[in-house]
Structures are given as C-alpha cells and as structure tokens.
Design an enzyme around this catalytic site. Sequence first.
Site, PDB file in Angstrom:
ATOM      1  N   TYR A 128      -7.121   1.957  11.966  1.00 43.21           N
ATOM      2  CA  TYR A 128      -6.981   2.961  10.920  1.00 43.21           C
ATOM      3  C   TYR A 128      -8.313   3.681  10.722  1.00 43.21           C
ATOM      4  CZ  TYR A 128      -5.558   4.469   6.142  1.00 43.21           C
ATOM      5  OH  TYR A 128      -5.235   5.163   5.010  1.00 43.21           O
ATOM      6  N   ASN A 175       0.830  -1.207   0.000  1.00 47.29           N
ATOM      7  CA  ASN A 175       0.000   0.000   0.000  1.00 47.29           C
ATOM      8  C   ASN A 175       0.869   1.264   0.000  1.00 47.29           C
ATOM      9  OD1 ASN A 175      -2.097   1.818   0.311  1.00 47.29           O
ATOM     10  ND2 ASN A 175      -2.497   1.317   2.431  1.00 47.29           N
ATOM     11  N   CYS A 176       0.971   1.963   1.101  1.00 45.53           N
ATOM     12  CA  CYS A 176       1.684   3.241   1.175  1.00 45.53           C
ATOM     13  C   CYS A 176       3.014   3.065   1.916  1.00 45.53           C
ATOM     14  CB  CYS A 176       0.826   4.292   1.871  1.00 45.53           C
ATOM     15  SG  CYS A 176       0.144   3.765   3.455  1.00 45.53           S
ATOM     16  N   GLU A 217     -12.939   8.151   0.843  1.00 49.23           N
ATOM     17  CA  GLU A 217     -13.406   9.102  -0.165  1.00 49.23           C
ATOM     18  C   GLU A 217     -14.676   8.627  -0.853  1.00 49.23           C
ATOM     19  OE1 GLU A 217     -12.121  10.549  -4.572  1.00 49.23           O
ATOM     20  OE2 GLU A 217     -10.525  10.243  -3.123  1.00 49.23           O
ATOM     21  N   CYS A 251      -1.709   9.941   3.164  1.00 51.57           N
ATOM     22  CA  CYS A 251      -2.460  11.039   3.785  1.00 51.57           C
ATOM     23  C   CYS A 251      -2.573  10.924   5.297  1.00 51.57           C
ATOM     24  CB  CYS A 251      -3.844  11.161   3.158  1.00 51.57           C
ATOM     25  SG  CYS A 251      -5.020   9.891   3.664  1.00 51.57           S
ATOM     26  N   GLY A 301      -8.233  12.684   2.849  1.00 51.47           N
ATOM     27  CA  GLY A 301      -6.878  13.061   3.232  1.00 51.47           C
ATOM     28  C   GLY A 301      -6.227  14.068   2.312  1.00 51.47           C
ATOM     29  N   ASN A 323       2.984   0.113   4.615  1.00 57.56           N
ATOM     30  CA  ASN A 323       1.724  -0.490   5.023  1.00 57.56           C
ATOM     31  C   ASN A 323       1.351  -1.551   4.000  1.00 57.56           C
ATOM     32  OD1 ASN A 323      -1.515  -0.395   4.658  1.00 57.56           O
ATOM     33  ND2 ASN A 323      -0.979  -0.079   6.800  1.00 57.56           N
ATOM     34  N   SER A 382      -1.754   7.430   7.265  1.00 55.98           N
ATOM     35  CA  SER A 382      -1.307   6.171   7.858  1.00 55.98           C
ATOM     36  C   SER A 382       0.006   6.384   8.607  1.00 55.98           C
ATOM     37  CB  SER A 382      -1.117   5.121   6.759  1.00 55.98           C
ATOM     38  OG  SER A 382      -0.721   3.890   7.305  1.00 55.98           O
ATOM     39  N   MET A 407       2.420   8.112   6.269  1.00 55.78           N
ATOM     40  CA  MET A 407       2.574   7.488   4.957  1.00 55.78           C
ATOM     41  C   MET A 407       1.326   7.829   4.152  1.00 55.78           C
ATOM     42  SD  MET A 407       3.982   3.685   5.950  1.00 55.78           S
ATOM     43  CE  MET A 407       2.596   3.301   7.044  1.00 55.78           C
TER      44      MET A 407
END
Length: 716
Positions: free
Chosen positions: A551, A183-184, A556, A394, A690, A415, A396, A392
Amino acid sequence: MINSQAIATDAWTELRQKQVVKADGERMQFYPYKIALVVDQLTTDEVERQKITQAILEQLTQMASPLTVEQIRVVFKTILHDYQRDDLWEKYAEYRQADEAKWQAAIDPQNKLSQLFDGRDTVVHENANKDSNIFSTRRDLTAGMVGKSFGLTMMPQTVAKAHLRGDIHFHDLDYSPLTSMTNCCLIDFKSMLANGFKIGNAEVESPKSIQTATAQMSQIIANVASSQYGGCSSDRTDEMLAPYAKLNYEKHLKEAEKWVLPEQRETFAKEKTKKDIYDAMQALEYEVNTLFSSNGQTPFTTVGFGLGTSWIEREIQKAILKVRIKGLGKQHRTAIFPKLVFSIKRGINLNPEDPNYDIKQLAVECATKRMYPDVLMYDKIVELTGNFKAPMGCRSFLQAWKNADGEEVNSGRMNLGVVTVNLPRIAIEAQGDREVFWEIMEDRVALAKKALLFRIKRCRDTQPQNAPILYKHGAFGVRLKDGDDVDQLFNHRRATISLGYIGLYEVGTAFFGPDWEDNQEAHDFTVSIVKYLYEKCLAWEKEYGYHFSVYSTPAESLTDTFCEDDIEKFGKIKDITDKEYYTNSFHYDVRKNPTPFEKLTFEEEYPKYAAGGFIHYCEYPNLKQNPAALEAVWTWAYDHVGYLGTNASIDHCYKCGFDGDFKPTARGFECPQCGNRDPKTCDVVKRTCGYLGNPMIRPMVHGRHKEISSRVKNME
C-alpha cells in the site's frame, strides 16, 4: 557509522541465527545492527565505535540462544567498563530512562487528553477534513486520545514501542485496536437497494425512484462511516442507479399517456427523467457534504462511474459532472466530497470515435475547474489488480476475487487496516551500507507483519451486532446473523490487509544523492524495495490465507510525523530530513519540475508491486482555459498508469475575482492579488494526499503546508 564489512562477518552472521527474549517474554530474531546503532549514538569516534561494537558482538556469540535483554545489557555494560567508558553506559542508561518515560506518557490517558485540551497542533489538526472546533469532532478526538493510550497496551509491546519510536506506524490507533473496527470498503449498494435494508428502527424497502435511491445512499454512507474508520466507495454508480432512473422514466411515460401527444411522449418522459437524475445527483452531493458521521466529520466518500453506455447511464454520468462543475451554494464553492473517480475505457470514451467521448470531455472540463474527477484507466487497473473496480476510499484497491460459486465479487469487500514502514529511517540508519539496509528492512517488516496479524485478530473479534449496517444489513455483501463468525468475510483472501511504505525518494537520496530520478541503478534499487515488500506479502498470504497487499500510504500527517521523529533522532540531513517532510509513497520529488509524461514514466513501474494502494498525480497551473492539455495527459497515461489525479490551481477569491493558486504563508493561505485570507470570501482547495481539503476552514497539518509551498508546476 554502521559498517557490516568492518565488523567480523562471522560474528555478525552467527548472531543473526540467535534469538532474543524481550522484556515482555516475546521471542524475536537477534539483529546485530541494533548493537551497532546504539554504540553509534553514544560516541562519535569511529575507531572506538568499531572496537566496542566488535567486542560486544564477539562476547554475545559465546552465549547460548536465546539471549535475554538483561544478558545483553550486562555484556554491554561490561565491555564499556573494560574500555574505561563508564560515561557511555551512563549516557545509555539516560536514554533508556527517557524511552521508558515516553512509553509511560503514551499509555497515560490523562497525558494524551492534556495534549488535546492544550490545543496541540498535531492533535487538533491531524486531519484536514476534521474541524476540531465542532463539539462532535472534539468528542471523537477525546475518545481517540483515550483509545490510543489503551490501544498501545493491547498490542504486542514490540509493535507498540516501534510505533512510538517512529520505526513503523500503526494507522488509526484512535479506533483500533481498542475497537475491532475495519478500515475502508466498497459498499454493496446494489444489493442493499435491490433487497432493502435496516437502519436503526426503520426497515427500508427498495426505492421506486432515483431520488429515493440517492437519499438511501446518503443514509447508508453515514451509517457505514460511523461503523468503520476508513473511506467508503460506490462502485460503477451510474450502472447501479440506472434501474431506479428507469422507474422514473416509466412513470413519466405513463403520465404522458394522459397529457401528451403520442409522438412527443418519449421526449417528454426523457426530459423529465433527465431532470430527476440531475436533481437526485445534486441532492446526493449536498447530502454527503452536510452529513456528519459519529466521529464528527463528513464521511470520506468516493463515487466511481463512467462505463455505462445506455442513455440513462450517460445522463447519470453527465449529471454527476455538471453538479460538481456548478459547485455548492450561492458562491458555487468546490465540493470536497464525494471524491469523484471517472473510468476511462478504450472503445467507450477514450477516443473521439468512442460513444461516450463527449462525457470524457465533460470530465476534463470538470477536473480543470474542480480538480476532480480523478481517472481510472480500465485496462491498466485490470492488469494491476486482476479486474476492474473503484478504489476503497482514496486509493486502496481490492484484488480480483471469486466466491465459492465462482462469481466475481468486488462490492461488499473491505480492508482490515494498514501498518506503514518508515523507509527513510532505515536508509539513514544504514548509512550507505546496503547489506545493513536489507537487514534493518527485514527486521522492520517482521514487526509490521506482527502488527498486521494483530489487526486481523482484532477484526475477527467483532460480533455482527457490533456494526449491523456492515455485517447484518448488507453493506459487506453477506448478511450475517448474531453470533455468526465475521471471519468468513475476511479470510480466503476476501478482504485485504495492507503493508504501507513512505519515502522512496528519500531512500534513493540516501544512497545515490538528491537527483537520482534519472539514475537507472537508483530507480531499480527503489523498485526492488517495493518488490521486496510485495514478495513478503505473497509469502504471508500463503501462510495465513488473508490477502496482504502493498500500500502506497496516503500519509497526510505521516509525511510530517515520521520526518519530525527522524529530525529529533538524526538531526537535519540535506534533502532528506531538512525539508521537514517526507515524500509520499513512490512520488517524484515535489520540488522538481518534470513534465507530466516524465513524472508518470518514472512512477509507472511501482504499482506493479504496490497494487494494493496507489495513485499518481500531476501538477498543473490554472487549466480552465486549456482543457486540451489535461486531456492530452489523460489520453497518453491510459497505457501507462492505472489511477491518475489532477493537482490544478482552482483557488478563487470572491473579493477581487482572482482565479489561480493562493499563496501559503505562516498565517495560512492568502490571495496573491489582494491578500484576502477570509474563509467567507475565499475558496481554497488543496490536495491532502488522496482527498481534497479546504485549509481556510480546516487547517492542514504543518508538513502539508511545506509540501504545497515547495511544489512547482509541470505544464505551461
């Protein structure tokens, strides 16, 4: 209505000790509430519902564990026949047939592709920063539709069907599990720039100037964004880039020896270096906003800065802010990326006597004009996450972690993915019964756990050669070789894997009514939900060795999708589904009018248990003429929250000169003064969770229009 107290407690309790074998052979705990929910959907007669449910449960208690799905259906059909309600069995059979048809449609790539080619709004406008008119984006969406279809068939069927029903959400299904992407992340820029790296056919050496350093950053960002599906961040950017700006300074000092009087050489070198720094940061901003990753969108990039105190670090901070204030292009439009995150620390920039207080004031000015930067409160972030670092993407956050040598590491970590639980649905299904609420919660969280373990398994399937920039060339910190086990970058709590949630406001409303924010019992109940998730994550971490984190999902499109699913299932329920969107994470109801101080006080307890991902927002009118009001909130918030964003009215009409908040309409946002809706002559910037987005160019998802239009301003 489910009422666990009205049904024999012994039967309910005994059945919870049994297991059930699903159609695909998977064994799961038996949850009696599911029987009650099905009966509830079949008949509106409350007495009949209770009798049928009781009879089914009592019959099932007589049967040996594990029960099979087919056995349960036989009992269900028999009891309905005994009550002379074969019509209800036919109704149930029709429901199951529709459910199976939905499953077959979801795993049919042709069906998913037709949604894209038919221009279905929820598909082409799923992401507010992804322009579906562009070929590369359309190509990514096409691949994503196929990825979703096959991805559903790869995961446990109970997880896949729970995702389709809207009980949970398996995020980024267009990328994972078909691929084993992460992920991020926090990119390890410091190591990559210092030691060199490789992209494609080029071996890139350590930069010899700040201009080259930021150019290399942009190339790294583009490649990282093409190798994962989440956002990427640069931590402590001013401190990380300072050595390269120092090279500029030393070069200019040497140059000054030839042409400049001795007493003026330092001034000359500093001024030239300041110009270099500004040009480098301006170039980075333009490059990030003109980049496209392989998935056809601008890389979701975050730049953290603000703690450096040397003159070079200060100049980098000021340049980042001044470049953002100036804006992009001839019209000086607000840049959407990178997301700027400014760090505030007592003794550095919080108070007027601090050495970098002037930069904090510049950050305030920037936020009033461009909405960014968001701000990180140093001491609170340390308290919540164990040490200080930028998020990480917006929102995390990594927890503090040390490597085998005892060194604290943030950059180079990542993540592995997110699965979100639909909390409002659990509250609706419980219908006021808290015992049932917690039973359903236990079931849904167990499903989420299964989904998260599957995400970990898929990420572990990666080979370093699948994403060289991440695994082989330094973005993830440790440089692996082909064939190395990537799990060494994930396990022992190095990476995070996230359990998300959405809609605490709606849960509170279901149990305590729509105006529960000042009700301490209600507030404690919603906090206990996040604490429950946190305690589950701690238990899983001990069991599996990966860092499971709670989390606060940046939903969105999920604010819309979950609510639409529940409207279809339960109809419109006042103050819950009738809004047609759910409230993000732990946020205060956007339709109400708290002061920033009331809102932050209400929200500040939740991140204690949701430190894996969170952000607070406050709404303001046009603050360009009153930056002191925003600074007052930032200063007060320092000891209360860790991460704070600004929602301000910064829309601008180049046609009539209007500054403020554009009006949301069925045909898009328009200037309230002259009615202008032309993207060429409007600069409209809104928060899409975010990040920022420009809905004039890339329409937001439907629910975000509703949420924005319902907001009220919190500060006059």
